[in-house]
Design an enzyme around this catalytic site. Structure first.
Site, PDB file in Angstrom:
ATOM      1  N   HIS A 168      33.525  -9.744  -2.807  1.00 52.75           N
ATOM      2  CA  HIS A 168      33.784 -11.032  -2.123  1.00 52.75           C
ATOM      3  C   HIS A 168      34.801 -12.166  -2.921  1.00 52.75           C
ATOM      4  O   HIS A 168      35.266 -13.055  -2.341  1.00 52.75           O
ATOM      5  CB  HIS A 168      32.690 -11.586  -1.491  1.00 52.75           C
ATOM      6  N   ASP A 204      30.536  -0.952   0.537  1.00 55.86           N
ATOM      7  CA  ASP A 204      29.536  -2.128   0.977  1.00 55.86           C
ATOM      8  C   ASP A 204      29.295  -2.356   2.374  1.00 55.86           C
ATOM      9  O   ASP A 204      30.392  -2.125   3.228  1.00 55.86           O
ATOM     10  CB  ASP A 204      30.070  -3.130   0.208  1.00 55.86           C
ATOM     11  N   HIS A 206      29.592  -4.987   3.715  1.00 55.67           N
ATOM     12  CA  HIS A 206      30.354  -6.327   4.038  1.00 55.67           C
ATOM     13  C   HIS A 206      31.791  -5.811   3.674  1.00 55.67           C
ATOM     14  O   HIS A 206      32.101  -5.363   2.615  1.00 55.67           O
ATOM     15  CB  HIS A 206      29.970  -7.617   3.256  1.00 55.67           C
ATOM     16  N   ASP A 293      24.098  -1.801   0.579  1.00 58.93           N
ATOM     17  CA  ASP A 293      23.363  -2.723   1.635  1.00 58.93           C
ATOM     18  C   ASP A 293      23.475  -1.931   2.909  1.00 58.93           C
ATOM     19  O   ASP A 293      23.280  -2.492   4.191  1.00 58.93           O
ATOM     20  CB  ASP A 293      23.674  -4.010   1.865  1.00 58.93           C
TER      21      ASP A 293
HETATM   22  N1  Q9C Z   1      20.932 -14.629   5.059  1.00 62.16           N
HETATM   23  C1  Q9C Z   1      27.375  -8.628  -0.721  1.00 62.16           C
HETATM   24  O1  Q9C Z   1      26.764  -7.780  -0.258  1.00 62.16           O
HETATM   25  N2  Q9C Z   1      25.403 -13.902   4.034  1.00 62.16           N
HETATM   26  N3  Q9C Z   1      27.547 -10.028  -0.441  1.00 62.16           N
HETATM   27  C2  Q9C Z   1      24.149 -13.315   4.181  1.00 62.16           C
HETATM   28  C3  Q9C Z   1      21.669 -13.689   4.950  1.00 62.16           C
HETATM   29  C4  Q9C Z   1      26.075 -13.524   2.872  1.00 62.16           C
HETATM   30  C5  Q9C Z   1      26.749 -10.302   0.961  1.00 62.16           C
HETATM   31  C6  Q9C Z   1      23.102 -14.215   4.952  1.00 62.16           C
HETATM   32  C7  Q9C Z   1      26.164 -12.058   2.508  1.00 62.16           C
HETATM   33  C8  Q9C Z   1      26.824 -11.735   1.239  1.00 62.16           C
HETATM   34  C9  Q9C Z   1      27.988  -8.694  -1.998  1.00 62.16           C
HETATM   35 ZN    ZN Z   2      27.541  -6.493   0.900  1.00 62.47          ZN
END
Ligand code: Q9C
Ligand code: ZN
Length: 350
Positions: A168, A204, A206, A293
């Site tokens: 990110h 991933d 995301h 994830d």
């Molecule tokens: N409470 C990676 O997987 N927002 N980043 C999550 C959950 C951010 C994920 C909210 C997610 C970032 C590298």
């Molecule tokens: Zn992620």
């Protein structure tokens, strides 16, 4: 297979992240990596090694991140404490952003106030920064650079086993638990090592917004990402299917967004599409930002992959027949992260 292990990762250990108006316990925690190491002790699929101290790391970082951003990161903790000495007890999180630049607020007079500077360089308030964040992120980037050099030296597979994650992080911003874009560091190092075309296949949950942005106007690095549809999933403001690259990079970015709730069969079909795009590009090496994830038990994500599926994913990546660098990205079902990660690595070996 060489597995470059970030021995300083635990120096980055956030307490809480802002989520929907509350501070909640961080998901991106040191135990994640410990679970992978524990599983590697049970199933030693590769050689655990560390990057040497003589790598041209600063030059490699400057190839993908702006000098002012790197300078900001290097000084962030001391600036945070200088803002208020009692800040030493708290992680740094931004709470004000120059978003309003779109509506006439000025960007030509950058603030000196560090809380405001944090908002200039961070796109969310879920990425706490503390005393050891820079050291941990820097050593992680060294792992990515060392993995790229191992592949340039003839190793078929090399992994940067590191946290914090990286995909990110953009040219001049942090967010999504990421500070330095390790996958971009690796891809650029492969290019600088003499390879003409490098592909990035981000699996991933995301969207890999940082990696996409870093290479968006280039035709020498193909970026492909399979991820939750940004209309409902983080990072929300990038990752749509119509983002195909710009200028010289037009046609060299492919996004494959899938709805929340997607299971392995549909995900696997998207992987075939992604792998076809990679093959058509005829790269000389591959970088895989490996997020776990997508797992059904992930607490913050919405796909339904199972542990055994990661063996198949490893086999599919290996079938591309390319020298490959992997970087550890997300995966927040910490107790399952070891098995899922090592399953991919075992799959790579066929
Ligand atoms: N409470 C990676 O997987 N927002 N980043 C999550 C959950 C951010 C994920 C909210 C997610 C970032 C590298
Ligand atoms: Zn992620």
């Amino acid at each position: 297979m060489k597995i470059f292990h970030n021995t300083r990762h635990a120096e980055h250990s956030g307490r809480q992240e802002m989520f929907r108006g509350r501070l909640v316990d961080c998901h991106e925690v040191p135990q994640r990596l410990q679970h992978v190491l524990d599983e590697l002790a049970r199933r030693p699929v590769g050689a655990l090694v560390q990057p040497t101290a003589d790598l041209p790391l600063d030059a490699a970082l400057r190839q993908v991140h702006s000098a002012d951003y790197l300078d900001f990161l290097a000084r962030a903790w001391s600036d945070w404490v200088a803002l208020d000495p009692t800040n030493a007890e708290r992680d740094a999180l931004p709470s004000v952003w120059p978003l309003a630049a779109k509506h006439g607020f000025r960007t030509d007079a950058p603030p000196l106030n560090f809380a405001a500077r944090l908002g200039q360089y961070a796109f969310d308030s879920g990425t706490p920064l503390m005393a050891g964040s820079w050291a941990a992120a820097r050593e992680g980037a060294a792992c990515a650079l060392a993995a790229a050099q191992a592949v340039l030296g003839g190793e078929r597979f090399a992994m940067a086993l590191t946290r914090p994650p990286g995909h990110h992080a953009g040219p001049n911003y942090m967010g999504g638990y990421c500070f330095i874009n390790n996958a971009a560091v690796a891809a650029q190092a492969l290019r600088d090592g003499g390879l003409q075309r490098v592909a990035v296949l981000d699996v991933d949950y995301h969207h890999g917004n940082g990696t996409q942005t870093i290479f968006y106007e280039r035709s020498d690095v193909l970026t492909v990402s399979i991820h939750g549809d940004p209309r409902t999933e983080y990072p929300f403001f990038l990752g749509h299917a119509d983002e195909r690259g710009h200028g010289a990079g037009e046609g060299f970015n492919l996004n494959l967004p899938l709805p929340r709730g997607t299971g392995f069969e549909v995900w696997w079909a998207a992987l075939q599409t992604a792998m076809q795009a990679v093959s058509d590009f005829a790269p000389q090496a591959l970088v895989v930002p490996l997020g776990l994830d997508t797992f059904e038990g992930d607490p913050i994500s919405g796909f339904k992959l199972r542990s055994a599926d990661y063996l198949q994913i490893g086999r599919a990546i290996a079938a591309l027949g390319l020298p490959t660098v992997l970087t550890l990205e997300g995966g927040y079902a910490a107790a399952d992260l070891g098995v899922n990660t090592v399953n991919v690595l075992e799959g790579l070996r066929g």
